[in-house]
Design an enzyme around this catalytic site. Sequence first.
Site, PDB file in Angstrom:
ATOM      1  N   PRO B 140     -48.441  49.285  60.158  1.00 56.17           N
ATOM      2  CA  PRO B 140     -48.973  47.933  59.945  1.00 56.17           C
ATOM      3  C   PRO B 140     -50.457  47.822  60.287  1.00 56.17           C
ATOM      4  CG  PRO B 140     -47.644  48.034  61.934  1.00 56.17           C
ATOM      5  CD  PRO B 140     -47.815  49.426  61.461  1.00 56.17           C
ATOM      6  N   GLU B 141     -51.146  48.942  60.488  1.00 56.63           N
ATOM      7  CA  GLU B 141     -52.580  48.876  60.763  1.00 56.63           C
ATOM      8  C   GLU B 141     -53.323  49.545  59.605  1.00 56.63           C
ATOM      9  OE1 GLU B 141     -53.539  49.256  65.025  1.00 56.63           O
ATOM     10  OE2 GLU B 141     -51.401  49.214  65.424  1.00 56.63           O
TER      11      GLU B 141
END
Lengths: 339, 339
Positions: B140-141
């Site tokens: 999710p980064e």
Amino acid sequence: MKMNKIIAASLVASSVLFANPLIEKAKTMGLQAIPQNQNELLKITDPNGMITPERVELGKKLYFEPRLSKSGIISCNTCHNLGQGGADGVPTAVGHMWVANPHHLNSPTVYNAVFFKSQFWDGRSPHLEDQAGGPMQAAPEMASPPALVVERVNSIPEYVEEFKKAYGKDVKVDFATITSTIGIFERTLVTPSRYDDFLNGKEDALTKEEQEGLQVFIDQGCTTCHNGIALGGSMMPFPMVKPYKFANVGDFKGDQNGMVKVSTLRNITETAPYFHNGQIWSLKEAVQEMGTTQLGKDISDADAEKIVTFLKALKGEKPEIVYPQLPESTLSTPKPDFN
Amino acid sequence: MKMNKIIAASLVASSVLFANPLIEKAKTMGLQAIPQNQNELLKITDPNGMITPERVELGKKLYFEPRLSKSGIISCNTCHNLGQGGADGVPTAVGHMWVANPHHLNSPTVYNAVFFKSQFWDGRSPHLEDQAGGPMQAAPEMASPPALVVERVNSIPEYVEEFKKAYGKDVKVDFATITSTIGIFERTLVTPSRYDDFLNGKEDALTKEEQEGLQVFIDQGCTTCHNGIALGGSMMPFPMVKPYKFANVGDFKGDQNGMVKVSTLRNITETAPYFHNGQIWSLKEAVQEMGTTQLGKDISDADAEKIVTFLKALKGEKPEIVYPQLPESTLSTPKPDFN
């Protein structure tokens, strides 16, 4: 020694007096240098005298300000990255909620956009001050209603103070003033190159190969559209002769008359992928595709390579940008909204 | 006149000789200034002698490099924005595909992180060079497999050349070298403030109100956790006495022993919202919440306000960052991937 200096001086003079015929030819075809003289430059980039150091500095902060977006994490610089040729290096701009531009439009560069006759791919905006408000509001870009932008900025006392310094104490920090200040900063994003030195009479500023490339560029007819200071920036029919290879990607057809903004060729090596829908990564392929769609001719590999050699020389020197320190939010600043 | 100078000189001397008792107290409680002397500073920030100008400059480029992310549009600076106190100003970091951190973790600041004893909220990383690889890979980064990062960087000749200049011509531009170079840049992100001048003996560097705030900060027991140069950066139990008000947001419980990294208080006014899940926007409320969870006491409004007055003085001077010009992709550079 003294004689050598005199000879040297007269050589410099002669290179101006008896200019390279290619320089004359280029100018005749409508190519123009970025003026070296700052006052001459400002007459073009700032005809209404809007630029002041305070406004440029404030505009720079706002350009890098993610809180102008609904989420608080997307700034102008996200898609028009000043470290990446003023663009984002991806085919289609992606913004709020990871939504791609619905027309598959590619982010155009902000560098030298001040020289464009109009802004956006369909040319619907007359100038940078107006343009800046578009992506801020667009749902798949920054997704900010103007009222939110105005409320965020006005909730931060340092910003209000800077607007007062830039426009006087009675300034109304409204949406138009905010976007206009960003536009004023963008007026300074000009990138002079060796090509400009060449047009200004410095014959050896371009190598022989680059000059040959410029000659082919002119001979093939590229200057029909790619002219002026930006080598682009006006509206032209697209495609003009034959269909565009990737016309099936996205539904963009230009303005109501089928006119599409001509991309600037300055810093073109930094702004791949190319075309309004960002479908071509190779500059040589882009040159040849333009030959097909716009000129109705096959540009040979050899000629396309020569043109690319010239285009590489259009990479300009970027203004030094000191990364801005943004003022702090306050408790009354509207919160980030990711939905 | 001469006598005045002598008196003035002796007053300066006496302020060092008979130091403000608050300075002594602060030091006794473990508070430390950022060394003014550059060699002293480097002993702390660069004990292994990794910093060179070439590596810092290259690390800066990589820090701002969106092509280290799978999509090509997220850089380290997206969540650790050097213009926003080294953080992102949103409760929970949002990255690739607009996915929020699954544990609702807030992006901690990168400024002064070199002084932390370990990195990440659960302290799982021993140093910045190691930390830099985490967000780059996290789904999710930046969502980049290391092989993709390595392939992207190695496909750009200017980067390879800069690595050679930074590490010698036999350098292997692998994932560890890339993340390590980012860490080396981050070692330079140190922000000295008036508070440091005060600890270094300049009594009037802090106002009376700020000194009073520091006194309350010490008296209330805040230095139990917020100490050292960073006023934080070590691991402590959280919550220690009473439950955290927003414990229901996210599932983060610290490391295997329930220990959580103590946030630095430097530039704290710039890094709201607070706590590991970014649920508190008001600094005063954060101070009072810490009183409850960690010290088991109600810090009065008046005392909390005094502490906040002190905390504001921890805003430091940021190093000047010239925004880097990133080298161009080549046709062999792996393309952006938005999925």
